[in-house]
Design a protein around this motif. Structure first.
Motif, PDB file in Angstrom:
ATOM      1  N   ALA A  12       0.836  -1.205   0.000  1.00 16.74           N
ATOM      2  CA  ALA A  12       0.000   0.000   0.000  1.00 16.74           C
ATOM      3  C   ALA A  12       0.868   1.252   0.000  1.00 16.74           C
ATOM      4  CB  ALA A  12      -0.917  -0.012   1.223  1.00 16.74           C
ATOM      5  N   MET A  13       1.993   1.230   0.753  1.00 19.77           N
ATOM      6  CA  MET A  13       2.866   2.400   0.779  1.00 19.77           C
ATOM      7  C   MET A  13       3.478   2.650  -0.597  1.00 19.77           C
ATOM      8  SD  MET A  13       4.547   1.583   4.439  1.00 19.77           S
ATOM      9  CE  MET A  13       5.621   2.916   4.851  1.00 19.77           C
ATOM     10  N   ALA A  14       3.861   1.565  -1.284  1.00 21.82           N
ATOM     11  CA  ALA A  14       4.429   1.734  -2.626  1.00 21.82           C
ATOM     12  C   ALA A  14       3.402   2.359  -3.561  1.00 21.82           C
ATOM     13  CB  ALA A  14       4.895   0.381  -3.161  1.00 21.82           C
TER      14      ALA A  14
ATOM     15  N   GLY B  25      -7.528   1.517   0.052  1.00 22.30           N
ATOM     16  CA  GLY B  25      -7.330   2.954   0.076  1.00 22.30           C
ATOM     17  C   GLY B  25      -6.227   3.373  -0.878  1.00 22.30           C
ATOM     18  N   ALA B  26      -5.135   2.611  -0.893  1.00 25.71           N
ATOM     19  CA  ALA B  26      -4.027   2.943  -1.807  1.00 25.71           C
ATOM     20  C   ALA B  26      -4.457   2.770  -3.253  1.00 25.71           C
ATOM     21  CB  ALA B  26      -2.830   2.057  -1.489  1.00 25.71           C
ATOM     22  N   VAL B  27      -5.187   1.673  -3.533  1.00 27.43           N
ATOM     23  CA  VAL B  27      -5.659   1.460  -4.902  1.00 27.43           C
ATOM     24  C   VAL B  27      -6.613   2.579  -5.305  1.00 27.43           C
ATOM     25  CG1 VAL B  27      -7.036  -0.058  -6.354  1.00 27.43           C
ATOM     26  CG2 VAL B  27      -5.308  -1.015  -4.870  1.00 27.43           C
ATOM     27  N   GLY B  28      -7.490   2.966  -4.385  1.00 28.03           N
ATOM     28  CA  GLY B  28      -8.419   4.045  -4.673  1.00 28.03           C
ATOM     29  C   GLY B  28      -7.689   5.348  -4.943  1.00 28.03           C
ATOM     30  N   HIS B  40     -11.464  10.719  -0.400  1.00 29.86           N
ATOM     31  CA  HIS B  40     -12.279   9.664   0.204  1.00 29.86           C
ATOM     32  C   HIS B  40     -11.477   8.383   0.354  1.00 29.86           C
ATOM     33  CE1 HIS B  40     -15.659  12.218  -0.010  1.00 29.86           C
ATOM     34  NE2 HIS B  40     -15.652  12.296  -1.317  1.00 29.86           N
ATOM     35  N   ALA B  41     -10.651   8.080  -0.653  1.00 31.39           N
ATOM     36  CA  ALA B  41      -9.790   6.900  -0.530  1.00 31.39           C
ATOM     37  C   ALA B  41      -8.834   7.072   0.647  1.00 31.39           C
ATOM     38  CB  ALA B  41      -9.013   6.681  -1.828  1.00 31.39           C
ATOM     39  N   GLY B  42      -8.351   8.302   0.823  1.00 30.54           N
ATOM     40  CA  GLY B  42      -7.478   8.549   1.958  1.00 30.54           C
ATOM     41  C   GLY B  42      -8.165   8.297   3.285  1.00 30.54           C
ATOM     42  N   SER B  43      -9.434   8.720   3.395  1.00 26.43           N
ATOM     43  CA  SER B  43     -10.132   8.503   4.660  1.00 26.43           C
ATOM     44  C   SER B  43     -10.467   7.025   4.845  1.00 26.43           C
ATOM     45  CB  SER B  43     -11.389   9.358   4.735  1.00 26.43           C
ATOM     46  OG  SER B  43     -12.456   8.730   4.094  1.00 26.43           O
TER      47      SER B  43
ATOM     48  N   LEU C  84     -19.496   0.644   8.147  1.00 22.42           N
ATOM     49  CA  LEU C  84     -20.590   0.452   7.190  1.00 22.42           C
ATOM     50  C   LEU C  84     -20.316   1.196   5.892  1.00 22.42           C
ATOM     51  CD1 LEU C  84     -23.837   0.610   9.346  1.00 22.42           C
ATOM     52  CD2 LEU C  84     -22.746  -1.360   8.286  1.00 22.42           C
ATOM     53  N   SER C  85     -19.917   2.486   6.013  1.00 21.88           N
ATOM     54  CA  SER C  85     -19.722   3.239   4.774  1.00 21.88           C
ATOM     55  C   SER C  85     -18.411   2.858   4.110  1.00 21.88           C
ATOM     56  CB  SER C  85     -19.783   4.737   5.043  1.00 21.88           C
ATOM     57  OG  SER C  85     -18.976   5.066   6.122  1.00 21.88           O
ATOM     58  N   ALA C  86     -17.463   2.302   4.886  1.00 20.16           N
ATOM     59  CA  ALA C  86     -16.227   1.833   4.259  1.00 20.16           C
ATOM     60  C   ALA C  86     -16.529   0.726   3.252  1.00 20.16           C
ATOM     61  CB  ALA C  86     -15.243   1.337   5.310  1.00 20.16           C
ATOM     62  N   VAL C  87     -17.513  -0.132   3.581  1.00 19.59           N
ATOM     63  CA  VAL C  87     -17.862  -1.216   2.652  1.00 19.59           C
ATOM     64  C   VAL C  87     -18.362  -0.633   1.333  1.00 19.59           C
ATOM     65  CG1 VAL C  87     -19.411  -3.151   2.300  1.00 19.59           C
ATOM     66  CG2 VAL C  87     -18.344  -2.812   4.513  1.00 19.59           C
ATOM     67  N   THR C  88     -19.183   0.436   1.422  1.00 19.13           N
ATOM     68  CA  THR C  88     -19.684   1.074   0.200  1.00 19.13           C
ATOM     69  C   THR C  88     -18.545   1.616  -0.648  1.00 19.13           C
ATOM     70  OG1 THR C  88     -21.465   1.804   1.640  1.00 19.13           O
ATOM     71  CG2 THR C  88     -21.457   2.640  -0.597  1.00 19.13           C
ATOM     72  N   VAL C  89     -17.618   2.343  -0.002  1.00 26.85           N
ATOM     73  CA  VAL C  89     -16.506   2.932  -0.748  1.00 26.85           C
ATOM     74  C   VAL C  89     -15.614   1.831  -1.315  1.00 26.85           C
ATOM     75  CG1 VAL C  89     -14.535   4.484  -0.588  1.00 26.85           C
ATOM     76  CG2 VAL C  89     -16.594   4.974   0.678  1.00 26.85           C
ATOM     77  N   LEU C  90     -15.463   0.744  -0.531  1.00 31.09           N
ATOM     78  CA  LEU C  90     -14.652  -0.387  -0.990  1.00 31.09           C
ATOM     79  C   LEU C  90     -15.176  -0.916  -2.309  1.00 31.09           C
ATOM     80  CD1 LEU C  90     -12.328  -1.772   0.546  1.00 31.09           C
ATOM     81  CD2 LEU C  90     -13.913  -3.538   1.194  1.00 31.09           C
ATOM     82  N   ARG C  91     -16.492  -1.058  -2.400  1.00 31.92           N
ATOM     83  CA  ARG C  91     -17.077  -1.581  -3.635  1.00 31.92           C
ATOM     84  C   ARG C  91     -16.851  -0.628  -4.795  1.00 31.92           C
ATOM     85  NH1 ARG C  91     -21.984  -3.553  -1.179  1.00 31.92           N
ATOM     86  NH2 ARG C  91     -23.241  -2.233  -2.499  1.00 31.92           N
ATOM     87  N   LEU C  92     -16.966   0.697  -4.523  1.00 28.35           N
ATOM     88  CA  LEU C  92     -16.748   1.672  -5.583  1.00 28.35           C
ATOM     89  C   LEU C  92     -15.310   1.632  -6.084  1.00 28.35           C
ATOM     90  CD1 LEU C  92     -18.661   4.873  -4.499  1.00 28.35           C
ATOM     91  CD2 LEU C  92     -19.021   3.511  -6.531  1.00 28.35           C
TER      92      LEU C  92
END
Lengths: 93, 108, 168
Positions: A12-14, B25-28, B40-43, C84-92
């Protein structure tokens, strides 16, 4: 499991560093560096548990603070007038 | 089933979920199209991933001193990361990163 | 403008609560209870109090201890919401097609106290998928990864719970 967490954090850091390098422009880089700092804190914490030396958590704690302060400091450099408390907004007095 | 095994399983599950969120998060951060969506990916990393990872570590920590430090790290992250994200978003906006539709103040 | 001498005026409660908190923090973090380190701890507590007094940052909101009793419950609830909302963002994030339609809107917060506003805005930012960008006329301007996200925050239990934090 902890070793797997270390590897996942390194990956993830990379990926985050890639975003910091390609940009575009200042704010994407700043965001990437901020997230990178969070991941470093997590990395140090995992290593602390893995090595069984609790004092490493102090370093992680300190790094979390330094990361926050450095982000705000860079933003102050780029927006010297607006983030200072004497500006028009931000002070609801 | 012994208690320590149960704790190991719970901690492993938390660590796994945390790692998944941090990598996502990193991929996002790489995949999402513009600055604000990347925030948002950062959060996703800062709030959700870090909390789960640190909870997982907390279950494995030996001694109350490690536990207190891990809880403090978690609280610091929970307080500082939205503040930093907010400062970043506001500064980016004043420098002309465009918000999507409905933005009438973006460039000044 | 804050008072000239916060230690002696209406901020006495804050000033009295600060040194014990700092001392407790030192004792927990140090872990070595020798005379040398305890003396250093007392010195550093005095130093920090002096710096804070010189900066004149102590007003009645610098140390909002009144939210403390209800804070753990709120944090647990918030962590649940974050997951809960992390799951939503994960899918996006992982969805192969890019169907992301971000939106901006305002969430009403005009009736809240300053402290509640800050907690509310930070909670919104902390929840993946929503980001508070700025205040506009006392309302919070929110950027959401999905355009529906803004209305969902305003309709959720979050504002009620944030205001409940300050109740006696």
């Amino acid at each position: 499991m902890l070793a797997a967490a270390v590897i996942a954090l390194l990956v993830a850091m990379a990926l985050t560093l890639v975003r910091a390098f390609v940009g575009p422009r200042l704010y994407n880089r700043l965001l990437a560096i901020n997230v990178f700092g969070t991941k470093t804190v997590l990395f140090i914490s995992v290593v602390g548990v893995l090595s069984g030396r609790p004092y490493i958590f102090d370093i992680a704690l300190l790094y979390a603070l330094v990361n926050f302060v450095s982000t705000i400091a860079v933003l102050r450099l780029t927006h010297l007038d607006e983030l200072l408390p004497s500006s028009d907004e931000g002070t609801a007095r | 089933m012994s208690l320590s095994l149960l704790i190991d399983i719970a901690s492993g599950a938390l660590l796994l979920a945390g790692c998944l969120l941090v990598v996502s998060g990193a991929v996002g951060l790489l995949r999402l199209p513009d600055f604000y969506t990347r925030t948002h990916a950062g959060s996703l990393t800062d709030a959700a991933g870090a909390t789960l990872l640190l909870l997982g570590l907390l279950l494995q920590a030996d001694g109350w001193q490690s536990g207190v430090r891990l809880v403090l790290i978690m609280l610091f992250l929970l307080v500082t990361s939205p503040t930093a994200a907010h400062a970043l978003a506001q500064a980016a906006r004043r420098d002309g990163e465009r918000l999507p539709a409905g933005d009438d103040e973006g460039r000044r | 403008m804050s008072a000239r001498n916060p230690l002696l005026s209406r901020h006495r409660g804050t000033a009295l609560a600060l040194p014990p908190l700092l001392a407790a923090f030192w004792l927990v973090m140090s872990g070595h209870y020798t005379w040398l380190l305890l003396t250093l701890g007392a010195a550093s507590v005095c130093l920090v109090v002096w710096v804070i007094w010189r900066m004149q940052v102590v007003d009645d909101e610098s140390l909002p201890l009144r939210v403390l009793p209800r804070l753990p419950g709120y944090l647990l609830w918030l962590i649940g919401q974050i997951m809960l909302s992390a799951v939503t963002v994960l899918r996006l994030v992982w969805s192969p097609r890019r169907k992301i339609r971000p939106g901006v809107g305002t969430v009403p917060a005009a009736g809240m106290s300053d402290l509640s506003k800050v907690i509310y805005a930070n909670s919104i930012t902390l929840t993946p998928g929503t980001l508070s960008v700025s205040f506009r006329n006392g309302d919070i301007e929110v950027h959401a990864l999905r355009a529906e996200g803004v209305a969902e925050v305003a309709d959720s239990a979050m504002p009620r719970r944030v205001e409940g934090l300050e109740k006696r």
